[in-house]
Structures are given as C-alpha cells and as structure tokens.
Design an enzyme around this catalytic site. Structure first.
Site, PDB file in Angstrom:
ATOM      1  CB  CYS A 107      33.332  -4.716   1.707  1.00  0.00           C
ATOM      2  SG  CYS A 107      34.767  -5.100   1.362  1.00  0.00           S
ATOM      3  CE1 TYR A 145      14.609 -14.083  -1.569  1.00  0.00           C
ATOM      4  CE2 TYR A 145      16.029 -15.596  -1.909  1.00  0.00           C
ATOM      5  CZ  TYR A 145      15.385 -14.693  -2.246  1.00  0.00           C
ATOM      6  OH  TYR A 145      15.090 -14.714  -3.719  1.00  0.00           O
TER       7      TYR A 145
HETATM    8  N1  LLP Z   1       7.704 -19.847 -12.051  1.00  0.00           N
HETATM    9  C1  LLP Z   1       7.698 -18.250 -11.688  1.00  0.00           C
HETATM   10  C2  LLP Z   1       6.546 -17.559 -12.731  1.00  0.00           C
HETATM   11  C3  LLP Z   1       8.449 -17.782 -10.958  1.00  0.00           C
HETATM   12  O1  LLP Z   1       8.668 -16.626 -10.715  1.00  0.00           O
HETATM   13  C4  LLP Z   1       9.257 -18.767 -10.175  1.00  0.00           C
HETATM   14  C5  LLP Z   1      10.336 -18.407  -9.528  1.00  0.00           C
HETATM   15  C6  LLP Z   1       9.150 -20.139 -10.490  1.00  0.00           C
HETATM   16  C7  LLP Z   1       8.319 -20.595 -11.444  1.00  0.00           C
HETATM   17  C8  LLP Z   1      10.033 -21.146  -9.803  1.00  0.00           C
HETATM   18  O2  LLP Z   1       9.909 -21.271  -8.599  1.00  0.00           O
HETATM   19  P1  LLP Z   1      10.401 -22.246  -7.571  1.00  0.00           P
HETATM   20  O3  LLP Z   1       9.860 -23.609  -7.953  1.00  0.00           O
HETATM   21  O4  LLP Z   1      12.139 -22.740  -8.020  1.00  0.00           O
HETATM   22  O5  LLP Z   1      10.414 -22.023  -6.172  1.00  0.00           O
HETATM   23  N2  LLP Z   1      15.123 -16.858  -5.906  1.00  0.00           N
HETATM   24  C9  LLP Z   1      14.481 -17.354  -4.765  1.00  0.00           C
HETATM   25  C10 LLP Z   1      12.997 -17.378  -4.809  1.00  0.00           C
HETATM   26  C11 LLP Z   1      12.307 -16.533  -6.177  1.00  0.00           C
HETATM   27  C12 LLP Z   1      11.551 -17.403  -6.860  1.00  0.00           C
HETATM   28  C13 LLP Z   1      11.245 -16.365  -8.099  1.00  0.00           C
HETATM   29  N3  LLP Z   1      10.354 -17.112  -8.873  1.00  0.00           N
HETATM   30  C14 LLP Z   1      15.019 -18.246  -3.753  1.00  0.00           C
HETATM   31  O6  LLP Z   1      16.279 -18.165  -3.798  1.00  0.00           O
HETATM   32  O7  LLP Z   1      14.241 -18.644  -3.038  1.00  0.00           O
END
Ligand code: LLP
Length: 432
Positions: free
Chosen positions: A347, A320
C-alpha cells in the site's frame, strides 16, 4: 549448457523453460543467482587488479549477505567487508576470519567492536571519537584504519550524496590526530579508507580517489613518520543497469590506479603499500534476477501490471527511483509496444519496479525477470504490510539449482510475537 539470451544488451543466463521447471518447485517470486557468472566475473576482477601491490577485494556482505555466495567468493580468494554483528557472524560461518575481514561500520555499538576484535577483523573507524570508544570497550588493536570523508574536496554522486552532507568518516585534519592518538595507544599498523561514490560508472572517479588516498599516505609519512600499510578504495563501482550503459573496464581502472601508485608510492618510500577494495554491487549485482509472475493487469488512467513480488523483495526502484531492466520471459522477440507501470502489492504508490516502461503486451501468468538484483536486492528486504521475503536460488554451473535461502513463512513474521502473552494481556479502552 546454459543458453544466453541477448536482449537489448541485457542477458539472461536461463531460458523460460528452465525457469518454469524451477518455479514448479520454488514458487515465484524468488531471486536466482548465476554461479557461473559470479565466478567468471570474480576471476576477471581479481586478475585485472592483481597488478596492484598486495591487492585484495573484501566483498561487501551488505550487498548480498547469503553465506552460500560468500563461500563461493571466498573460494575465489575474496575477503569480506562487514558492517554489523550478524555480518561478522556470516563471514565467520564460512571461515572468513582475522584480517580477511574488513569491519567498515558507522555509528557502531560497543558489542560489534568486541565481536570484530574477537575474530581479529581489521577495524576501520568511522569517527575520531570512536578511538576512545573502541579502546574502552574492546581494546586498541595492533592494526587500525580510518574512513576519510573528503567533504568539499569531492563531489560524491546520486546515491551516497555530497560528501560534506554525508555522515561518514574523518575530516582530513582528524586523520592526522587519529593516527597520532592510535599510535600512542599502542597501534602499530595503519590503513586509510574512503568511499565517496555509489554505483559510479566513471572509472576516472576511482582513479581520482586512489590518487587522493596516495597523497594522504605521503603526507602522513612526512608529518607523522607513519608508513601506512594499506589504502582501501571502498566500494561503489557501478554496473550498467540500463541497456546501452557501458560496464567499467577493470583493466583500464587497475592500470589507472597503478599509474598513480607509481607516481606517489615508490618515490616516497611507501612501498609496499597494499591496495584494497570492498565492492559489493559489481561483484554480484549483474548475476541476480528477481523472477516474478504477473497476477493482475489493470487499466485505469495508466496501464498496470501487478506482480506477485513487492518492494519487500526489491526496494531500489522505490527508494532511489533506480532503473532495473525487465524481460518478459518468452516474449523477448516481441515489440515493446505497450507502456506499463509494473507494480508490487504494497500500500505504497512507490512500490513500482518500473514506471512508464515500454514492454511487450503482458498477460496474467507471464513471468518477468527483473535484472541486476544480485546486490542490494534481497538484502534490503523488509516486512511492511506483512509482506514476506522471497527464497534465493543458486543456478549452478551445470544448470542444476540449489535453494540457498527459503522463502519466509507467516510463522517467521510472527516469530517475535508472543500470542500467549497476548491472551493474558488486558487492553483498556481509554477515552474517546
Ligand atoms: N563499503 C562501505 C563502507 C559501504 O557503505 C558500501 C555500501 C560498500 C562498501 C559497498 O558498496 P557497493 O560496491 O555495493 O556499491 N543500497 C544501495 C547503496 C548504498 C550502499 C551503501 N554502502 C543501493 O541499492 O544502491
């Protein structure tokens, strides 16, 4: 006593000396989590939001699927938000079952619905076509929730994107059809969920989201005579990755949501509509650090610091272009008078933890702490280039440490290969 070192607004819950001692047992790279920080934050979060009727936070397991941490959060009164079969198993392994689990998945395979039903999780459907699919494969539960995608009605944000381009959820019209269908099929209790932003630091955006869901709750009652039991505001609360960014004020946010609740819910006879969240990042994100060592310094057209970690350990900067603050341990007081790209060993030229970052001069052997890796850090790891995922260490409140996940070994990487079958396998050289 843990010493807090203040660094341009970003703090470390450990000293260089402590890390050197830990690294003597657990070689770098590793993620280290601050139990004290996690618990204090969880208590603050719960206390602020407890003004909302029936409030419950379901920790988003995908952010940090380590059962030791989920157990700590269970002790602090949180449930679990799961999105897959293994995440359901992890929750079950620490005794989070039944309606303490929110199953918010998408493109869901049948066996995951079966498992969710078996342990009594609240099922939050991502699509109207999943109603028949769920009924056929796992039966219609008594309680059912739908994920709403507001489409053009909302703007979304960087990570999750424009809602009308997002694959998630029901349209507004589909929500009404869906509740009617599920009621006919025997569901008795209903919920409504949405998640329109990710890593959003503006609390007003969540107050808007709450308002949007409360308005729908009113309309569902008016049109269908169904009184929703809960709304789930999803996750997406952001954290200040950059020095100088302002953390979300829990008190302000909870009060803002409550203000909207008072406007819509009691006057429409919808009490006691419960309010849930399923946050991951804001719960554990700031309390994790990827500790890695500088193993090469390279000067070509730019200056590079090569670390012993890689995107296998932290993918967010590469995926990102996310900012993660870096502290060079023991050099906190020095001037940031060098400019480096801090890299991993894949890589892939996007395997960089930082690009053009102003830092003090770094020497081979220096230890770097990469901040805010407690959520979507280790959990997004992968094995490209045969790179192995690191250990996870828990720094306890008394300063002791526990290894809560060992580092992957080469045998783990090879575990899905059958070398005996390879010996018997005859490869033909066809053509060229
Ligand atoms: N609920 C659902 C349905 C979700 O898809 C997500 C995250 C959460 C809760 C939790 O979101 P949080 O509060 O942790 O932002 N991997 C990415 C972000 C993608 C999030 C996917 N869904 C990152 O590293 O920022």
């Amino acid at each position: 006593m843990l010493q807090m070192i203040k660094m341009t607004g970003k703090k470390l819950p450990f000293t260089k000396k402590q890390i050197e001692k830990i690294a003597a047992h657990y070689p770098t790279p590793f993620h280290i989590y601050d139990e004290k920080g996690i618990r204090e934050n969880a208590r603050k979060f719960k206390k602020a939001f407890s003004m909302l009727p029936g409030f419950r936070e379901y920790f988003a397991v995908k952010a940090n699927p380590n059962p030791f941490l989920i157990k700590i959060l269970k002790e602090e009164g949180f449930g679990a938000d799961c999105s897959s079969y293994p995440e359901l198993m992890l929750s079950e392994s620490v005794g989070i079952v039944g309606e303490n689990i929110m199953f918010s998945s998408n493109d869901t395979p049948a066996d995951e619905f079966v498992k969710a039903r078996q342990i009594g999780a609240i099922i939050n459907l991502d699509d109207i076509s999943h109603i028949g699919f769920l009924e056929k494969n796992a039966g219609m539960p008594e309680v059912i929730s739908f994920r709403f995608n507001p489409g053009p009605a909302r703007a979304g944000n960087a990570i999750i994107g424009d809602p009308k381009e997002a694959k998630y959820g029901f349209t507004r019209k589909q929500l009404f059809e869906g509740y009617k269908m599920c009621r006919q099929k025997g569901a008795k209790r209903f919920g409504l969920h949405t998640m329109v932003v990710s890593n959003e630091l503006n609390p007003d955006s969540f107050i808007q989201t709450a308002k949007m869901l409360f308005e729908i709750a009113v309309e569902v009652k008016e049109k269908l005579g169904i009184k929703l039991e809960f709304v789930n505001l999803g996750g997406g609360l952001g954290i200040p990755y950059r020095p100088g960014e302002k953390a979300i004020d829990y008190g302000y946010l909870a009060a803002g949501i409550m203000k909207e609740y008072r406007k819509f819910i009691p006057p429409n006879g919808l009490q006691p509509l419960k309010v849930f969240t399923e946050c991951g990042r804001i719960i554990t994100g700031p309390y994790g650090f990827l500790v890695t060592k500088a193993i090469h310094i390279k000067h070509i057209y730019k200056d590079y610091v090569g670390t012993d970690a890689s995107m296998a350990n932290l993918m967010r900067p590469g995926m990102y272009k996310a900012y993660h603050h870096i502290t060079v341990l023991g050099k906190e007081g020095r001037k940031n008078d060098r400019t480096y790209d801090v890299t991993g060993s894949l890589c892939e030229n996007n395997d960089k933890f930082a690009i053009d970052r102003r830092l003090p001069e770094i020497e081979v052997g220096d230890v770097l702490a990469i901040h805010d890796t407690g959520a979507h850090g280790h959990s997004m790891g992968f094995n490209y280039n045969g790179k192995l995922r690191s250990a996870e260490i828990l720094l306890r409140e008394d300063g002791s440490v526990v290894q809560i996940r060992r580092a992957e070994a080469v045998d783990d990487y090879f575990a899905t290969l059958d070398f005996n079958a390879l010996k018997k396998f005859r490869a033909y050289n066809r053509g060229c």
